[in-house]
Design a protein around this motif. Structure first.
Motif, PDB file in Angstrom:
ATOM      1  N   GLU A  51      44.388  76.227  19.881  1.00 37.68           N
ATOM      2  CA  GLU A  51      43.878  74.733  20.208  1.00 37.68           C
ATOM      3  C   GLU A  51      42.519  74.743  19.426  1.00 37.68           C
ATOM      4  O   GLU A  51      41.335  74.902  20.131  1.00 37.68           O
ATOM      5  CB  GLU A  51      43.965  74.583  21.697  1.00 37.68           C
ATOM      6  N   ASN A  52      42.365  74.220  18.170  1.00 38.00           N
ATOM      7  CA  ASN A  52      41.055  73.896  17.698  1.00 38.00           C
ATOM      8  C   ASN A  52      40.485  72.741  18.122  1.00 38.00           C
ATOM      9  O   ASN A  52      40.944  71.643  18.506  1.00 38.00           O
ATOM     10  CB  ASN A  52      41.356  73.880  16.007  1.00 38.00           C
ATOM     11  N   TYR A  53      38.996  72.813  18.202  1.00 37.78           N
ATOM     12  CA  TYR A  53      38.005  71.819  18.658  1.00 37.78           C
ATOM     13  C   TYR A  53      36.913  71.428  17.469  1.00 37.78           C
ATOM     14  O   TYR A  53      36.832  72.483  16.964  1.00 37.78           O
ATOM     15  CB  TYR A  53      37.435  71.925  19.946  1.00 37.78           C
ATOM     16  N   LEU A  54      36.426  70.279  17.309  1.00 39.90           N
ATOM     17  CA  LEU A  54      35.256  70.125  16.509  1.00 39.90           C
ATOM     18  C   LEU A  54      33.977  70.862  16.928  1.00 39.90           C
ATOM     19  O   LEU A  54      32.948  71.119  16.123  1.00 39.90           O
ATOM     20  CB  LEU A  54      35.048  68.589  16.400  1.00 39.90           C
ATOM     21  N   ALA A  55      33.709  70.796  18.249  1.00 41.06           N
ATOM     22  CA  ALA A  55      32.420  71.135  19.054  1.00 41.06           C
ATOM     23  C   ALA A  55      32.196  72.811  19.466  1.00 41.06           C
ATOM     24  O   ALA A  55      31.562  73.131  19.755  1.00 41.06           O
ATOM     25  CB  ALA A  55      32.097  70.266  20.021  1.00 41.06           C
ATOM     26  N   GLN A  56      33.552  73.429  19.184  1.00 40.30           N
ATOM     27  CA  GLN A  56      33.597  74.684  20.086  1.00 40.30           C
ATOM     28  C   GLN A  56      34.722  75.562  19.284  1.00 40.30           C
ATOM     29  O   GLN A  56      35.848  74.795  18.766  1.00 40.30           O
ATOM     30  CB  GLN A  56      33.642  74.772  21.549  1.00 40.30           C
ATOM     31  N   ARG A  57      34.846  76.907  19.619  1.00 38.87           N
ATOM     32  CA  ARG A  57      35.843  77.640  19.219  1.00 38.87           C
ATOM     33  C   ARG A  57      36.835  77.604  20.150  1.00 38.87           C
ATOM     34  O   ARG A  57      36.791  76.903  21.442  1.00 38.87           O
ATOM     35  CB  ARG A  57      35.494  79.242  19.419  1.00 38.87           C
ATOM     36  N   PRO A  58      38.303  77.544  19.678  1.00 41.88           N
ATOM     37  CA  PRO A  58      39.354  77.580  20.539  1.00 41.88           C
ATOM     38  C   PRO A  58      39.296  78.444  21.686  1.00 41.88           C
ATOM     39  O   PRO A  58      38.716  79.579  21.751  1.00 41.88           O
ATOM     40  CB  PRO A  58      40.593  78.010  19.809  1.00 41.88           C
ATOM     41  N   ASP A  59      39.610  77.966  22.927  1.00 40.98           N
ATOM     42  CA  ASP A  59      39.720  78.410  23.978  1.00 40.98           C
ATOM     43  C   ASP A  59      41.057  78.998  24.539  1.00 40.98           C
ATOM     44  O   ASP A  59      41.274  79.577  25.665  1.00 40.98           O
ATOM     45  CB  ASP A  59      39.099  77.938  25.397  1.00 40.98           C
ATOM     46  N   VAL A  60      42.060  78.348  23.898  1.00 42.11           N
ATOM     47  CA  VAL A  60      43.610  78.815  24.199  1.00 42.11           C
ATOM     48  C   VAL A  60      44.475  79.019  23.079  1.00 42.11           C
ATOM     49  O   VAL A  60      44.154  78.135  22.007  1.00 42.11           O
ATOM     50  CB  VAL A  60      43.958  77.604  25.183  1.00 42.11           C
ATOM     51  N   ASP A  61      45.254  79.485  23.135  1.00 45.23           N
ATOM     52  CA  ASP A  61      46.435  79.898  21.988  1.00 45.23           C
ATOM     53  C   ASP A  61      47.811  79.214  22.587  1.00 45.23           C
ATOM     54  O   ASP A  61      48.173  79.502  23.544  1.00 45.23           O
ATOM     55  CB  ASP A  61      46.373  80.992  21.325  1.00 45.23           C
TER      56      ASP A  61
END
Length: 121
Positions: A51-61
């Motif tokens: 789960e990609n985000y603009l402001a942070q690394r992914p926290d879930v797959d």
């Protein structure tokens, strides 16, 4: 990256009853050594993405796994598949009920299904 299949199996008395406790006959990646006993299940991840985000690394797959259950007779096949279904549904979603067939390679009955997971990192 890896779904919680094995921990959920070990925490489920019906799964341990169906697949044994030492060892539990639920194998990742389809890796089976020797004659496993019956019933048994194999699983593999067939797709996934973070789960990609603009402001942070992914926290879930997000993952999809295929689970194949093998047994010598219909009664033990259905009992084993239901035990896995009931163990997985509190954490994942069954998204496909696949084929039920006589596997040409193993000569065992086979039932296939897919589970979608959101696995925290």
């Amino acid at each position: 990256m890896i779904p919680p299949i094995y921990p959920l199996c070990l925490a489920s008395p019906p799964v341990l009853l169906a697949f044994g406790a030492t060892p539990t006959r639920v194998y990742p990646f389809g890796l089976i050594e020797g004659a496993p006993g019956w019933p048994y299940a194999v699983w593999q991840t067939v797709s996934g993405s973070p789960e990609n985000y603009l402001a942070q690394r992914p926290d879930v797959d997000a993952l999809t796994t295929q689970v194949d259950v093998y047994a010598k007779n219909e009664e033990s096949l259905i009992q084993a598949a239901k035990a896995l279904r009931d163990a997985f549904e509190p954490r994942g979603y069954i998204t496909r009920w696949g084929s039920q067939m006589l596997d040409p390679e193993t000569k065992l009955l086979r039932l296939s299904f897919d589970v979608d997971w959101l696995v925290p990192r």
